[in-house]
Design an enzyme around this catalytic site. Structure first.
Site, mmCIF file in Angstrom:
data_model
loop_
_atom_site.group_PDB
_atom_site.id
_atom_site.type_symbol
_atom_site.label_atom_id
_atom_site.label_comp_id
_atom_site.label_asym_id
_atom_site.label_seq_id
_atom_site.Cartn_x
_atom_site.Cartn_y
_atom_site.Cartn_z
ATOM 1 N N LYS A 16 0.851 -1.195 0.000
ATOM 2 C CA LYS A 16 0.000 0.000 0.000
ATOM 3 C C LYS A 16 0.884 1.241 0.000
ATOM 4 C CE LYS A 16 -3.430 2.430 2.950
ATOM 5 N NZ LYS A 16 -4.273 2.356 4.175
ATOM 6 N N ASP A 55 -2.955 9.903 4.210
ATOM 7 C CA ASP A 55 -4.337 9.473 4.426
ATOM 8 C C ASP A 55 -5.051 10.422 5.390
ATOM 9 O OD1 ASP A 55 -6.723 8.162 4.645
ATOM 10 O OD2 ASP A 55 -5.918 6.405 5.699
ATOM 11 N N LYS A 91 -10.465 12.100 9.027
ATOM 12 C CA LYS A 91 -9.918 11.645 10.306
ATOM 13 C C LYS A 91 -9.854 12.806 11.287
ATOM 14 C CE LYS A 91 -6.731 8.087 8.572
ATOM 15 N NZ LYS A 91 -7.312 6.933 9.273
ATOM 16 N N ASP A 137 1.335 6.090 5.755
ATOM 17 C CA ASP A 137 0.379 5.139 5.188
ATOM 18 C C ASP A 137 0.893 4.506 3.886
ATOM 19 O OD1 ASP A 137 -1.953 3.819 5.784
ATOM 20 O OD2 ASP A 137 -3.240 5.183 4.658
ATOM 21 N N ASP A 169 -12.490 6.487 4.408
ATOM 22 C CA ASP A 169 -11.219 6.253 5.099
ATOM 23 C C ASP A 169 -10.759 4.801 4.953
ATOM 24 O OD1 ASP A 169 -9.002 6.858 6.552
ATOM 25 O OD2 ASP A 169 -10.012 6.982 8.499
ATOM 26 N N GLU A 209 -9.735 3.303 2.441
ATOM 27 C CA GLU A 209 -9.271 3.490 1.059
ATOM 28 C C GLU A 209 -8.187 2.500 0.663
ATOM 29 O OE1 GLU A 209 -7.965 4.952 3.584
ATOM 30 O OE2 GLU A 209 -5.845 4.626 3.125
ATOM 31 N N ARG A 266 -7.897 -0.703 1.051
ATOM 32 C CA ARG A 266 -8.417 -1.917 0.405
ATOM 33 C C ARG A 266 -8.893 -1.617 -1.019
ATOM 34 N NH1 ARG A 266 -12.646 -2.693 5.203
ATOM 35 N NH2 ARG A 266 -10.933 -1.640 6.281
HETATM 36 N N1 BES Z 1 -4.478 3.984 7.095
HETATM 37 C C1 BES Z 1 -5.589 3.643 7.894
HETATM 38 C C2 BES Z 1 -5.289 2.560 8.934
HETATM 39 C C3 BES Z 1 -4.353 2.924 10.049
HETATM 40 C C4 BES Z 1 -4.864 3.329 11.268
HETATM 41 C C5 BES Z 1 -3.002 2.800 9.913
HETATM 42 C C6 BES Z 1 -4.009 3.634 12.310
HETATM 43 C C7 BES Z 1 -2.146 3.093 10.961
HETATM 44 C C8 BES Z 1 -2.655 3.503 12.160
HETATM 45 C C9 BES Z 1 -6.718 3.117 7.022
HETATM 46 O O1 BES Z 1 -6.802 3.665 5.761
HETATM 47 C C10 BES Z 1 -7.991 3.444 7.738
HETATM 48 O O2 BES Z 1 -8.235 4.594 7.941
HETATM 49 N N2 BES Z 1 -8.754 2.430 8.114
HETATM 50 C C11 BES Z 1 -9.955 2.602 8.835
HETATM 51 C C12 BES Z 1 -10.953 1.609 8.305
HETATM 52 C C13 BES Z 1 -12.339 1.800 8.849
HETATM 53 C C14 BES Z 1 -12.937 3.069 8.286
HETATM 54 C C15 BES Z 1 -13.155 0.606 8.479
HETATM 55 C C16 BES Z 1 -9.706 2.367 10.318
HETATM 56 O O3 BES Z 1 -8.956 1.445 10.649
HETATM 57 O O4 BES Z 1 -10.205 3.128 11.121
HETATM 58 ZN ZN ZN Z 2 -4.991 4.355 4.960
HETATM 59 ZN ZN ZN Z 3 -7.875 5.473 5.713
#
Ligand code: BES
Ligand code: ZN
Ligand code: ZN
Length: 501
Positions: free
Chosen positions: A268, A273, A280, A291, A350, A352, A354
């Site tokens: 990725k 992000d 966020k 990210d 968020d 994104e 996947r």
């Molecule tokens: N990049 C984030 C995941 C992340 C969170 C990485 C904390 C490192 C530290 C990812 O894109 C994300 O925001 N995922 C969301 C998914 C949710 C909306 C289902 C998450 O984990 O909150």
């Molecule tokens: Zn992310």
């Molecule tokens: Zn995200």
């Protein structure tokens, strides 16, 4: 760091610092001749029980005179029979940091004392520990570079090291691997550390072109026009919210038989992000420059694979985009069509990672890979589940999962399996599209992996969620706070095992 092997005995090496690993169960008398040059400091400390060679035991000394080492640092490593490569990696890192604090430009390391406890894996780990510990990121500080911020003009970086007492030829290969693995991981760290305004998707792609040129790989970069032609609607839906163009980076190493199915690494490469419209919270958002850690680890691994010319075919795919929010950004509720043709209801912008990985994985399938391994800072839920020590490991092939667990242990970048039962998939059912991009709060890491699994067909595939392990605070001597470069060395150990070398 310039790392060499020297066949000279430790007392004969002219160096500002000789770090000596000392085992708890081997006679200290073996070091007597060396110790005498430093006034018998080790014997004196041992006599009163202050130094016994236990892990963590340390003793530093100086020497009068001009020949041989000016300083010594004895580092206890515990019993020689149970000596792990990770103990050696940490001790080697410790030695470099000792030199760094004293502004010493170079050092040497002796692995003689643990005797038969030292094998090729330990030598590789020693090389890794030193090269990893020497990594710094100060190119954005204006009194920069190697120059001392306090202005005394002495360099802050330890730029050369030697492993002393090396038996002729025996350790060459181990050092060659250790050096390349650690340099690859250091490259990953530098890419991670580079802030989002400098490491944009197009600059990341430029970097990949440079890596390819330097290490004999072929590189192909896809921009938005080619993505449109490929109908990569999932990847493009993320990039829509930003002024920066997305890139899909493809690297290839042809080390095996022509036509042999390649191993594929996918990372990725989300260079920042913000969450998109599902924005966020501000607190800690600056960390989201990390990210792209999965992509960075994959690029670092490819550089080492090319440099070592591993006898196996390997390809890498790094989908790279920003996830921001403007007037054209994808909105919650929008439905997008992936390259595979599956439609996705975007519940939360968020989630994104996947989306960009879906098109990247599908793109890789056209090469009919022997196996695909992706790594991604994919879910906050992974940090809750496993913290900062182990990455989450999920996939559709038990043998591949076993190989990756073993590689993680070898590299001291451990991972741990989570289940991928069909039951969890139900959480991704959508009323309007083939699937949703989020499955609610329960089992967030698992449902994210379920989503990815929709795009890999029956190809052996594994996913590493590195949200908790790719960066952070640390106490390990070969790491620094911030980017860890993980799981670059895990990937390399796996590829190396597959290559049979
Ligand atoms: N990049 C984030 C995941 C992340 C969170 C990485 C904390 C490192 C530290 C990812 O894109 C994300 O925001 N995922 C969301 C998914 C949710 C909306 C289902 C998450 O984990 O909150
Ligand atoms: Zn992310
Ligand atoms: Zn995200």
């Amino acid at each position: 760091m310039d790392l060499t092997l020297s066949s000279k005995a430790p007392e004969a090496v002219a160096t500002p610092l000789m770090a000596v690993l000392v085992a708890a169960d081997r006679p200290l008398g073996q070091l007597a001749r060396f110790d005498e040059k430093f006034g018998g400091a080790l014997a004196a400390a041992a006599a009163v029980g202050d130094f016994r060679g236990r892990t963590g035991d340390r003793l530093a000394g100086h020497r009068r005179g001009t020949d041989g080492p000016q300083r010594v640092l004895y580092l206890g490593v515990g019993g020689s029979e149970s000596l792990t490569p990770e103990t050696v990696r940490c001790a080697a890192g410790d030695a470099v940091r000792f030199a760094e604090r004293r502004r010493l430009p170079s050092l040497a390391l002796s692995l003689d004392h643990p005797g038969p406890g030292i094998g090729a894996r330990h030598v590789q780990a020693a090389a890794e520990g030193m090269v990893l510990a020497a990594w710094r990121f100060d190119e954005l500080k204006s009194r920069a570079g190697p120059e001392d911020a306090n202005g005394d003009g002495r360099s802050r970086s330890v730029h050369s090291a030697a492993i002393a007492g090396a038996p002729p030829n025996a350790w060459d290969e181990a050092v060659r691997f250790g050096r390349a693995f650690a340099n690859g991981e250091n490259l990953a760290r530098t890419l991670q550390a580079t802030p989002g305004n400098l490491a944009t998707p197009s600059r990341l792609a430029d970097e990949a072109v440079r890596i390819a040129e330097e290490s004999g790989l072929t590189c192909e970069i896809l921009g938005p026009a080619e993505m449109e032609r490929q109908r990569m609607g999932a990847l493009l839906s993320v990039a829509r919210g930003s002024d920066e163009e997305p890139r899909l980076i493809v690297l290839e190493h042809q080390g095996g038989d022509a036509g042999a199915a390649p191993l594929v690494l996918v990372g990725k490469g989300l260079t920042f992000d913000a969450g998109g419209i599902s924005i966020k919270p501000a607190r800690g958002m600056e960390k989201m420059k990390y990210d792209m850690s999965g992509g960075a680890a994959v690029l670092g691994a490819m550089r080492a694979i090319g440099e070592l010319d591993l006898p196996v075919n390997v390809r890498a795919v790094v989908p790279s985009s920003e996830n921001l929010l403007n007037g054209s950004a994808t909105k919650p509720g929008d439905v997008v069509r992936s390259r595979l043709g599956k439609t996705i209801e975007v519940i939360n912008t968020d989630a994104e990672g996947r989306l960009i990985l879906a098109d990247a994985l599908d793109y890789a399938l056209s090469w009919e890979p022997a196996a695909i391994v992706d790594c991604a800072t994919l879910t906050g839920a992974c940090v809750v589940a496993l913290g900062h020590h182990r990455a989450a490991l999920l996939g559709n092939d038990e043998e591949l999962l076993g190989e990756l667990r073993d590689a993680g242990e070898l590299a001291a970048e451990p991972c741990w399996p989570l289940p991928l039962d069909e039951e969890y998939r139900k959480q991704l059912r959508s009323e309007v599209a083939d699937l949703k991009n989020v499955g609610g709060r329960p089992a967030g890491t698992i449902t994210a992996a379920c989503f990815l699994s929709e795009f890999v067909g029956h190809t052996p595939w594994a996913h590493l969620d590195i949200a908790g392990t790719a960066y952070g605070k640390t106490k390990k001597p070969y790491l620094r706070n911030g980017p860890a470069g993980r799981p670059c060395r895990l990937l390399l150990e796996w590829v190396r095992t597959r290559a049979g070398v």
